[in-house]
Design an enzyme around this catalytic site. Sequence first.
Site, PDB file in Angstrom:
ATOM      1  N   SER A 176       1.021  -1.126   0.036  1.00 19.00           N
ATOM      2  CA  SER A 176       0.020  -0.074   0.153  1.00 19.00           C
ATOM      3  C   SER A 176       0.747   1.355   0.210  1.00 19.00           C
ATOM      4  O   SER A 176       1.988   0.968   0.227  1.00 19.00           O
ATOM      5  CB  SER A 176      -0.910   0.033   1.187  1.00 19.00           C
ATOM      6  OG  SER A 176      -1.547   1.456   1.619  1.00 19.00           O
ATOM      7  N   TYR A 218      -2.292  -1.368  10.199  1.00 20.39           N
ATOM      8  CA  TYR A 218      -2.087  -1.416   8.735  1.00 20.39           C
ATOM      9  C   TYR A 218      -0.863  -0.831   8.125  1.00 20.39           C
ATOM     10  O   TYR A 218      -0.255  -1.494   7.468  1.00 20.39           O
ATOM     11  CB  TYR A 218      -3.433  -0.645   8.310  1.00 20.39           C
ATOM     12  CG  TYR A 218      -3.450  -0.797   6.681  1.00 20.39           C
ATOM     13  CD1 TYR A 218      -4.003  -1.922   6.047  1.00 20.39           C
ATOM     14  CD2 TYR A 218      -2.979   0.439   5.969  1.00 20.39           C
ATOM     15  CE1 TYR A 218      -4.289  -1.910   4.540  1.00 20.39           C
ATOM     16  CE2 TYR A 218      -3.160   0.353   4.571  1.00 20.39           C
ATOM     17  CZ  TYR A 218      -3.787  -0.785   3.946  1.00 20.39           C
ATOM     18  OH  TYR A 218      -3.796  -0.795   2.607  1.00 20.39           O
TER      19      TYR A 218
END
Length: 262
Positions: free
Chosen positions: A145, A158
């Site tokens: 990401s 995350y």
Amino acid sequence: MSVLQRLQPYPGLRVLISGGAAGIGEVLAAAYLEAGAQVHVCDVSEPALAAFRAKYPGTLATCADVSDAAQIEAVFKVQREQVGGLDVLVNNAGIAGPTGGIDSISDAEWQATININLTAQYRFAHHAVPMLKQSSHGHMLHIASVAGRLGYAWRTPYAATKWAIVGLMKSLAAELGASDIRVNALLPGIVEGPRMDGVIRARAEQVGVPEAAMRQEYLNKISLKRMVTAEDVAAMALFLCSPAARNVTGQAISVDGNVEYL
């Protein structure tokens, strides 16, 4: 082979995609199928798998919870017995994890995010490497990401996993290069779709602003002022499986319109 021909993925690739029945994973699967690959997806959601099988009849789809080591091992048993080998592993499965301050995130939330986003990628790589060493076009693609290159307030579990995935990828690229296995990571940015809608909604609630204002704030962070699509990510994935990318390894490649900050 001309430069244009080199942009086409290697023919007949055997591809395994974790979390492949919906979202970015499904779009990746569709792209590889369109390129003539033999695709095997696994996913934890039975409804998503049923919809995937209906949409792509004949494509191998296995139910597996990637937080469970035994279920991952079972996926590779299917891969060996029904496909007979592996050329491309796409380590895609992941969750958004909790939104909140570090003092409010529970140990269970932290562990779940680590187990699904990071430990599963280790386990898939662990089982894939012996098969990739038998391939003429071995490639391991980790989906990370933009949060793997930027700090991400209120999303620390995350972000921590996505930074770790980049480190895992770079280490494996060095480790496996002598076996002619390439290892790269894609860092999608703000990707259109239901998952990002949920992320924006949760962050708006966390900081106490309207959802529409939070959506605009996300767009303001992007140099191109637009979200990317799952198809943008899939196009880069196909390029990385082409002869044109035969010397591309150890790279964390952002597909994000240049997200400047999070």
